[in-house]
Design an enzyme around this catalytic site. Sequence first.
Site, PDB file in Angstrom:
ATOM      1  N   GLU A   1      14.846   1.815  -1.943  1.00  0.00           N
ATOM      2  CA  GLU A   1      15.880   1.125  -2.700  1.00  0.00           C
ATOM      3  C   GLU A   1      15.365   0.473  -3.975  1.00  0.00           C
ATOM      4  O   GLU A   1      16.124   0.220  -4.913  1.00  0.00           O
ATOM      5  CB  GLU A   1      16.540   0.052  -1.829  1.00  0.00           C
ATOM      6  CG  GLU A   1      17.788   0.512  -1.132  1.00  0.00           C
ATOM      7  CD  GLU A   1      17.617   0.730   0.357  1.00  0.00           C
ATOM      8  OE1 GLU A   1      18.623   0.798   1.062  1.00  0.00           O
ATOM      9  OE2 GLU A   1      16.474   0.856   0.818  1.00  0.00           O
TER      10      GLU A   1
ATOM     11  N   ARG B   1       0.847  -1.195   0.000  1.00  0.00           N
ATOM     12  CA  ARG B   1       0.000   0.000   0.000  1.00  0.00           C
ATOM     13  C   ARG B   1       0.877   1.238   0.000  1.00  0.00           C
ATOM     14  O   ARG B   1       1.774   1.383   0.846  1.00  0.00           O
ATOM     15  CB  ARG B   1      -0.892   0.002   1.241  1.00  0.00           C
ATOM     16  CG  ARG B   1      -1.932   1.107   1.253  1.00  0.00           C
ATOM     17  CD  ARG B   1      -2.713   1.055   2.556  1.00  0.00           C
ATOM     18  NE  ARG B   1      -3.823   1.986   2.562  1.00  0.00           N
ATOM     19  CZ  ARG B   1      -4.528   2.303   3.650  1.00  0.00           C
ATOM     20  NH1 ARG B   1      -4.205   1.729   4.813  1.00  0.00           N
ATOM     21  NH2 ARG B   1      -5.523   3.158   3.591  1.00  0.00           N
TER      22      ARG B   1
ATOM     23  N   PRO C   1       1.418   8.848  -2.537  1.00  0.00           N
ATOM     24  CA  PRO C   1       1.870   8.687  -3.918  1.00  0.00           C
ATOM     25  C   PRO C   1       2.871   9.752  -4.353  1.00  0.00           C
ATOM     26  O   PRO C   1       3.758   9.465  -5.162  1.00  0.00           O
ATOM     27  CB  PRO C   1       0.570   8.784  -4.726  1.00  0.00           C
ATOM     28  CG  PRO C   1      -0.514   8.394  -3.765  1.00  0.00           C
ATOM     29  CD  PRO C   1      -0.061   8.910  -2.432  1.00  0.00           C
TER      30      PRO C   1
END
Length: 712
Positions: A661, A584, A588
């Site tokens: 990462e 989730r 954004p």
Amino acid sequence: MTTLQRTVGAEVTRVEGRAKVTGAALYAYEYPVPDALYAWAVQSTVPRGTVRAVDTVAALSLPGVVAVLDSRNVARLRPTDTPELAVLQSPEVAYRGQIVAAVVANSFETARQAAAAVRVEYDVDDHDAELMDGDPRIFVPETVNGGYPGHTETGDVEAALATAPVVLDATYTTPPEHTAAMEPHATIAVWDGDTLTLYNGDQGPWMTAARVAELFGLPEGAVRIVADHTGGGFGSKAISRPPTVLAALAARAVGRPVKVAATRQQMFTMVSYRTPTLQRVRLGAERDGRLTAIWHDALQQSSTLTPYCEQTVTCSRVMYAARHRRTTHRLAQLDVPTPSWMRAPGEAPGMFALESAMDELAVALGMDPIDLRVANEPSVDPGTGHPFSSRNLVACLREGAARFGWAGRDPAPGSRREGHWLLGTGVAACNYPALTWPSTATARVEPGGGFTVRIAAADIGTGARTALTQVAADELGVGIDRVTLDIGRSAYGQAPWAGGSMGLSSWGWAVFKACRALTKRLDEVSGAIPPGGLEERADTAEDVAARRAFSRHAYGAQFAEVRVDAVTGQVRVDRLLGMFAAGRVINPRTAGSQLRGGMCMGLSMALHEGLEPDPRFGDFANHDLATYHIAANADVRDVQAHWLEENDDELNPMGSKGVGELGIVGTAAAIANAVYHATGVRVRDLPITVERVRAGLSAGPSAGFSAGPSAR
């Protein structure tokens, strides 16, 4: 309490944005500490030996110089399992650039001038600073970074390769790389009796405080880290480094606050780098593409002080199904500075090799590279046998291909041309572990109705402060304007570093739990806030330990479109598109920024970045940003990051995975694969320079695979 529209999942702008653009946000070197002095490190000019004498006369004669420190006159530190932190504890020199003395003065300029006047004499020993396969001192460590085993083996790899219809056997190299964070390492050290406050550029305040307290023999809580804002780190600020220890030693020696700021040049040896790797990948496959064997071996280097070894081949333990597999880390300890974490340590170089090899195998088989990866999708984690908590790699490959326009691609190298430009496209998969560590947090309602949440998290530019505010606001049922999130202080309790893509997953769980407990408490008192307010503290140690055994990873697919000048060999990346599955997404806006930033860093890894080891001295010839090249605006044309809606109930209460990462992993391989598609030249050594491409264009294309016995 009125429940507002939830903010988790919304594009919330950074809550600290105004403070940053107005200059109100304080970084380590900027705190207004009165009566501060300045320290400048004197670094070793030899790669190995012993300090015989330190001549301080000229330095001490300069006006404003307070002290010159060396191994004879600083406080003794406790023994440590991180010898790099034993600053000025011994006259022994283990690498060029090691701190052998320091000047403390009343100004930065004076300290620097006086440091240049210090004369250090050495007894110089022979040294070895060159990483070479075949060195008899190379060994296989029992464990590597992250606690992974150094070697794993299942089945009979050699027999499987001997009988495989198609075999890929190729060697790939990646150079040492520098973290190059925007904010150089800096510390202000202030002693008050036996209490030490460090204003520090820091990815893990609580963990740094514990390490420094151990070094100085201080009780828990006697070291306080203040790191309200940190200007990037990419792993280099996740654990204590020599500049921080130097500041504390100097401040104790002179009895006044001391400021230390490393220059860009000093950072190339003082604060770690990514190890170089030499990787051999052998893949055996049936003619339908199903892998029968995976053999991934990686050689890397560390210092003679610490046997640090990255988890380079662990990606080959989880990515693809194959009955027979062998993965091995090999390490050479040399007279060089100690490498350490850099964004996606292990996975970034390891996946470059694996995903380049998968592309080469696809060429050998005449298969579409996406179809090859789909054909080898495992049902459980091949390395552990654990079920996946969620694994949407195939969906990322399919959806990414649709968005990128992969369909109809002519697989023949050199099939597209625009004038003197050769055009090509490439793909690579990516993955990164979805880690969660125990953490603590407190949530407090103030008498006026506002809420304060405290946790020893660190925002190094990722947007963690904003995402955690969103988590807190939703659990408290209030707008984010009513929540004050305090982070960056070790005093707030146990919390992991901003690294390993575990920050939000770990901190968010503690914030979630503390806020939920506070909400329950408020319900019990019918919302009546006492004059002193109410506070709840949460600790997730038991929650994390109670999780079921799953293989938890984030996945993605990286697509690249490049153009290569057929004459000069220049490579331009026209397009990058990443499709990710990362649980989730809390925010954004900030998640997209992190993924795109990682992809840009992967582009830089592919085309530019590489330290040039100098075996004569054991350091790097290009130790500044004039000669260590990184991607600039002109290199980054069109970078898109998308993600799937992914629900995973086996992670944490938010269902989130880290993205810090994931974006860099796979990007370099996608670009290298695209260069091959454009030119027929397979570049297996990063970075992909014009010289390497031009040499390949002159020599002619090579697919780089050998057929197995049954193909003959």
